[in-house]
Design an enzyme around this catalytic site. Structure first.
Site, PDB file in Angstrom:
ATOM      1  N   SER A   1      71.203  16.915  12.547  1.00  0.00           N
ATOM      2  CA  SER A   1      69.973  16.207  12.918  1.00  0.00           C
ATOM      3  C   SER A   1      69.819  14.965  12.063  1.00  0.00           C
ATOM      4  CB  SER A   1      68.767  17.116  12.680  1.00  0.00           C
ATOM      5  OG  SER A   1      67.565  16.397  12.840  1.00  0.00           O
TER       6      SER A   1
ATOM      7  N   TYR B   1      64.207  23.239   7.920  1.00  0.00           N
ATOM      8  CA  TYR B   1      65.024  22.602   8.956  1.00  0.00           C
ATOM      9  C   TYR B   1      65.854  21.476   8.341  1.00  0.00           C
ATOM     10  CZ  TYR B   1      66.050  20.362  13.497  1.00  0.00           C
ATOM     11  OH  TYR B   1      66.670  19.816  14.603  1.00  0.00           O
TER      12      TYR B   1
HETATM   13  N1  NAD Z   1      65.528  17.339  20.441  1.00  0.00           N
HETATM   14  C1  NAD Z   1      65.597  16.695  19.301  1.00  0.00           C
HETATM   15  O1  NAD Z   1      64.869  15.725  19.056  1.00  0.00           O
HETATM   16  C2  NAD Z   1      66.606  17.109  18.267  1.00  0.00           C
HETATM   17  C3  NAD Z   1      66.794  16.279  17.160  1.00  0.00           C
HETATM   18  C4  NAD Z   1      67.725  16.647  16.203  1.00  0.00           C
HETATM   19  C5  NAD Z   1      68.451  17.823  16.349  1.00  0.00           C
HETATM   20  N2  NAD Z   1      68.231  18.636  17.415  1.00  0.00           N
HETATM   21  C6  NAD Z   1      69.027  19.851  17.518  1.00  0.00           C
HETATM   22  O2  NAD Z   1      69.637  19.893  18.792  1.00  0.00           O
HETATM   23  C7  NAD Z   1      69.988  21.237  19.103  1.00  0.00           C
HETATM   24  C8  NAD Z   1      69.577  21.524  20.532  1.00  0.00           C
HETATM   25  O3  NAD Z   1      68.157  21.493  20.628  1.00  0.00           O
HETATM   26  P1  NAD Z   1      67.382  20.867  21.881  1.00  0.00           P
HETATM   27  O4  NAD Z   1      66.595  19.723  21.370  1.00  0.00           O
HETATM   28  O5  NAD Z   1      68.298  20.686  23.005  1.00  0.00           O
HETATM   29  O6  NAD Z   1      66.317  22.028  22.143  1.00  0.00           O
HETATM   30  P2  NAD Z   1      66.162  23.103  23.318  1.00  0.00           P
HETATM   31  O7  NAD Z   1      65.052  23.999  22.917  1.00  0.00           O
HETATM   32  O8  NAD Z   1      66.088  22.428  24.633  1.00  0.00           O
HETATM   33  O9  NAD Z   1      67.552  23.904  23.270  1.00  0.00           O
HETATM   34  C9  NAD Z   1      67.875  24.763  22.223  1.00  0.00           C
HETATM   35  C10 NAD Z   1      68.536  25.990  22.809  1.00  0.00           C
HETATM   36  O10 NAD Z   1      68.990  26.818  21.731  1.00  0.00           O
HETATM   37  C11 NAD Z   1      68.724  28.152  22.090  1.00  0.00           C
HETATM   38  N3  NAD Z   1      68.642  29.010  20.900  1.00  0.00           N
HETATM   39  C12 NAD Z   1      67.702  28.980  19.929  1.00  0.00           C
HETATM   40  N4  NAD Z   1      67.949  29.942  19.020  1.00  0.00           N
HETATM   41  C13 NAD Z   1      69.087  30.572  19.426  1.00  0.00           C
HETATM   42  C14 NAD Z   1      69.847  31.628  18.900  1.00  0.00           C
HETATM   43  N5  NAD Z   1      69.488  32.271  17.774  1.00  0.00           N
HETATM   44  N6  NAD Z   1      70.959  32.006  19.569  1.00  0.00           N
HETATM   45  C15 NAD Z   1      71.321  31.399  20.721  1.00  0.00           C
HETATM   46  N7  NAD Z   1      70.629  30.392  21.274  1.00  0.00           N
HETATM   47  C16 NAD Z   1      69.521  29.976  20.623  1.00  0.00           C
HETATM   48  C17 NAD Z   1      67.402  28.100  22.848  1.00  0.00           C
HETATM   49  O11 NAD Z   1      67.196  29.246  23.642  1.00  0.00           O
HETATM   50  C18 NAD Z   1      67.564  26.821  23.646  1.00  0.00           C
HETATM   51  O12 NAD Z   1      68.105  27.076  24.923  1.00  0.00           O
HETATM   52  C19 NAD Z   1      69.294  22.108  18.051  1.00  0.00           C
HETATM   53  O13 NAD Z   1      70.246  22.490  17.081  1.00  0.00           O
HETATM   54  C20 NAD Z   1      68.270  21.167  17.437  1.00  0.00           C
HETATM   55  O14 NAD Z   1      67.954  21.527  16.122  1.00  0.00           O
HETATM   56  C21 NAD Z   1      67.333  18.300  18.381  1.00  0.00           C
END
Ligand code: NAD
Length: 274
Positions: free
Chosen positions: A139, A152
């Site tokens: 991130s 986080y």
């Molecule tokens: N969206 C943002 O702005 C952003 C920014 C930086 C990093 N991220 C990272 O991107 C990645 C994806 O997140 P996103 O934004 O697409 O969110 P999202 O909620 O759309 O997708 C995350 C997915 O991870 C799954 N998940 C959560 N815990 C889990 C577990 N223990 N085992 C299996 N699956 C699990 C959820 O069910 C969900 O489908 C994450 O690692 C998040 O930290 C997101």
């Protein structure tokens, strides 16, 4: 012929957001994908939509048994593994450091750090045979302070350093290990719309547009494109890196938000000794 023709990838967190966009893009480019996620309804629906090129398996990335089974599922379903994208995540423990319960800290690291470690650990033996790519989602919070909860930020920084460390070992087997540091991306996680209808997400996008110099909401596809680059043969000399994809956020303050005197041309008043 797509860039991922004949390749097999595991994508954790592939039921939603960045993971789902990556699954779609990988399949568009010829890959077959195993999605591992806790959300069986969403993951199952995506697998049915993209059948026979996508298989869904319910998996908690914090569980070693689940991750082991997920890797076996790729080998059993498609006969090989070329890439694992350790992407599953959630916001984790929130609040001040003195009020953070130890159980919530451990749960956060269990998903965000142990989950990545387990993905690397169980994919490594299969990838060693043929080279390949390990990608993890860190991130922008690993790079810039003040935009996420403490646990986080620390967990995502750990993902960056684990990436570097494992890359040095796996380079001997031509396995690349990289991570992506997304900025603000319009997903249920970032916009706090998990479990709510798609319209809730759409209505919150305009507020994201001004968050970074490139004035639009970051989209899951923006991160998926970087993941595709890292998974494909376009990046065979790239390893041990953390790629920030954030519309310029971490570069600094947007031009439009900089002071007027700095943005307006005027004659230089340089001191010249007479
Ligand atoms: N969206 C943002 O702005 C952003 C920014 C930086 C990093 N991220 C990272 O991107 C990645 C994806 O997140 P996103 O934004 O697409 O969110 P999202 O909620 O759309 O997708 C995350 C997915 O991870 C799954 N998940 C959560 N815990 C889990 C577990 N223990 N085992 C299996 N699956 C699990 C959820 O069910 C969900 O489908 C994450 O690692 C998040 O930290 C997101």
């Amino acid at each position: 012929m797509g860039e991922m023709e004949g390749r097999v990838a595991i994508i954790t967190g592939g039921a939603s957001g960045i993971g789902a966009a990556s699954a779609r893009l990988f399949v568009e480019n010829g890959a077959r994908v195993v999605i591992g996620d806790l959300q069986s309804d969403l993951g199952g629906a995506l697998a049915r939509e993209l059948a026979p090129n996508v298989v869904f398996r319910r998996a908690d990335v914090a569980s070693e048994d689940d991750v082991r089974a997920l890797v076996s599922c790729a080998a059993d379903s498609f006969g090989r593994l070329d890439c694992i994208f350790n992407n599953a995540g959630f916001g984790g423990a929130i609040g001040g450091i003195a009020e953070t319960p130890v159980e919530e800290w451990d749960l956060t690291f269990g998903v965000l750090v142990r989950g990545v470690f387990l993905g690397m650990k169980h994919a490594a033996p299969l990838l060693r045979h043929r080279g390949g790519s390990i990608i993890s989602t860190a991130s922008m919070a690993a790079v810039v302070g003040g935009y996420s909860p403490h646990a986080y930020a620390a967990a995502k920084a750990a993902v960056v350093q684990l990436t570097r460390s494992v890359a040095l070992e796996m380079a001997e087997d031509r396995v690349r290990v990289n991570c992506i540091c997304p900025g603000f991306i319009a997903t249920p996680l970032a916009l706090n719309t998990v479990g709510r209808p798609e319209s809730a997400l759409e209505s919150r996008k305009p507020s994201l547009a001004r968050a970074q110099p490139i004035e639009r909401a970051g989209e899951p596809r923006d991160i998926a494109e970087m993941a595709l680059f890292l998974a494909s043969d376009r990046s065979t000399f790239v390893t041990g890196q953390a790629f920030v994809v954030d519309g310029g956020f971490s570069a600094g303050r947007a031009w439009r938000d900089q002071p007027e005197w700095q943005r307006t041309a005027h004659p230089l008043k340089i001191y010249r000794p007479r």
